[in-house]
Design a protein around this motif. Structure first.
Motif, mmCIF file in Angstrom:
data_model
loop_
_atom_site.group_PDB
_atom_site.id
_atom_site.type_symbol
_atom_site.label_atom_id
_atom_site.label_comp_id
_atom_site.label_asym_id
_atom_site.label_seq_id
_atom_site.Cartn_x
_atom_site.Cartn_y
_atom_site.Cartn_z
ATOM 1 N N VAL A 262 -27.081 31.922 -10.357
ATOM 2 C CA VAL A 262 -28.010 32.689 -9.522
ATOM 3 C C VAL A 262 -28.761 31.784 -8.548
ATOM 4 C CG1 VAL A 262 -30.005 34.231 -9.525
ATOM 5 C CG2 VAL A 262 -28.201 34.525 -11.234
ATOM 6 N N VAL A 266 -28.518 31.775 -4.347
ATOM 7 C CA VAL A 266 -29.669 31.887 -3.440
ATOM 8 C C VAL A 266 -29.652 30.751 -2.424
ATOM 9 C CG1 VAL A 266 -32.183 31.814 -3.285
ATOM 10 C CG2 VAL A 266 -31.074 33.137 -5.106
ATOM 11 N N ALA A 298 -28.097 38.569 -5.543
ATOM 12 C CA ALA A 298 -29.057 37.513 -5.220
ATOM 13 C C ALA A 298 -28.609 36.762 -3.969
ATOM 14 C CB ALA A 298 -29.209 36.558 -6.399
ATOM 15 N N SER A 302 -30.720 36.776 -0.460
ATOM 16 C CA SER A 302 -31.086 35.502 0.139
ATOM 17 C C SER A 302 -30.657 35.448 1.598
ATOM 18 C CB SER A 302 -30.438 34.355 -0.648
ATOM 19 O OG SER A 302 -30.676 33.111 -0.019
ATOM 20 N N ILE A 334 -36.216 36.924 -5.893
ATOM 21 C CA ILE A 334 -34.772 37.156 -5.822
ATOM 22 C C ILE A 334 -34.081 36.629 -7.080
ATOM 23 C CG2 ILE A 334 -32.673 36.535 -4.569
ATOM 24 C CD1 ILE A 334 -34.331 36.547 -2.007
ATOM 25 N N LEU A 335 -34.513 35.482 -7.561
ATOM 26 C CA LEU A 335 -33.942 34.943 -8.798
ATOM 27 C C LEU A 335 -34.149 35.925 -9.956
ATOM 28 C CD1 LEU A 335 -35.063 31.201 -8.598
ATOM 29 C CD2 LEU A 335 -32.734 32.075 -8.390
ATOM 30 N N GLY A 338 -31.752 38.801 -9.630
ATOM 31 C CA GLY A 338 -30.403 38.412 -10.028
ATOM 32 C C GLY A 338 -30.230 38.372 -11.530
#
Length: 345
Positions: A262, A266, A298, A302, A334-335, A338
């Motif tokens: 992940v 990104v 993810a 990004s 975002i992490l 994911g």
């Protein structure tokens, strides 16, 4: 908005004819792709045949989705002009304002770069920085094109979960940015605008439906006319991945088992710049090759929300510490998205 004498009846008749034609074309895409590779004498059992089938299927599908939703949102946008967006957000408290800003980001069709000027305009209306960041994150990330295409390609559960988590990232990131009180890291000229008088007038009221349909048509011409090369390039790349990249190789990099996949996704997405229409076919191809859904999404988020061009444009308005904080907070969000997708799906 240009004045037109074109009767409303003309638009209604055109829509009555075009909507069924759009639906017929959308429901016969597989037949079209089969016919294309059949005419070329290819089989889907070969890498070239599978790649061309993917390209022949996804290109009209994405363009049909894009044209339809951009027209609808062009009409919707006549009710949400930039000045009205500013007026709706001005005076709102943190929390309520962040939620409203994130929701407005969904219905205002701006990419990450085109959202930046509006970001500055909203600040000039006296809207708090954290609320403005919620809009800046939501506008490109949870846009109508991404939602419709995710729904069309992966179903309503994926689209709904993406929307919920994307809005959560925008709301929470905006709250965090507001709590840190980083207004001092705005460039001086932006602070001067923000401290100046705010405009509350806006266009859009009093428009008849002919003008709104005209706006939808112009929206299709402007946006689809600019976006289609990115769409074709993205689908071509996705087709290459779909036909030629070994599944085991892709699964080893972006699969569910590798915890580091992940963050790597990104980081890989940041140097790229495209829009949802261009990146979703690549996501579809990655998933077909064994990539985990959360990792692929993810990567997509990004590309859309942390692109290098967006950061360059933001540099005109924000000092480096604020840009770094913004990028870091959004990257953490975002992490989490994911990992949550990989965990529950």
């Amino acid at each position: 908005m240009p004045v037109t004498n074109r009767p409303l009846l003309w638009w209604l008749l055109a829509l009555v004819g075009l909507v069924p034609a759009w639906w017929w074309a959308y429901t016969h895409l597989t037949d079209f792709a089969d016919a294309v590779i059949g005419m070329l004498g290819l089989s889907r059992q070969t890498a070239l045949g599978e790649s061309l089938h993917f390209f022949a299927y996804d290109t009209p599908k994405v363009l049909l989705l894009l044209t339809g939703i951009v027209f609808v949102m062009g009409v919707v946008q006549t009710f949400f002009a930039p000045e009205r967006t500013r007026a709706l957000l001005a005076g709102k408290r943190a929390g309520v304002g962040n939620v409203l800003a994130a929701l407005l980001g969904v219905v205002t069709p701006f990419c990450s770069c085109s959202a930046v000027p509006l970001f500055i305009g909203i600040l000039s209306a006296g809207v708090p920085l954290g609320i403005t960041f919620s809009f800046l994150i939501s506008a490109p990330m949870v846009n109508e094109v991404a939602l419709v295409m995710l729904f069309g390609l992966f179903g309503w559960k994926v689209a709904a979960l993406y929307m919920g988590l994307g809005l959560s990232v925008a709301i929470v990131a905006g709250l965090v940015m507001g709590h840190l009180r980083l207004e001092r890291y705005l460039e001086d000229w932006v602070q001067d605008i923000a401290n100046g008088p705010a405009s509350t007038s806006y266009e859009g009221d009093g428009l008849d439906w002919v003008s709104r349909f005209e706006a939808g048509g112009h929206h299709v011409k402007d946006i689809v006319g600019k976006v289609w090369p990115y769409v074709i390039a993205g689908i071509a790349l996705g087709a290459g991945i779909h036909g030629y990249v070994p599944q085991d190789f892709m699964a080893s990099i972006m699969g569910r088992s590798a915890w580091w996949s992940v963050p790597v996704a990104v980081v890989l997405g940041i140097p790229m710049y495209t829009n949802a229409a261009g990146i979703i076919p690549i996501v579809q191809a990655l998933l077909g090759k064994g990539a985990a859904l959360g990792t692929a999404l993810a990567f997509m988020m990004s590309v859309i929300a942390l692109s290098a061009p967006e950061m360059i444009i933001l540099r005109k308005a924000l000092k480096p510490p604020l840009i770094a904080t913004f990028a870091g907070v959004v990257a953490v969000g975002i992490l989490l998205v994911g990992y949550v997708f990989n965990l529950v799906l």
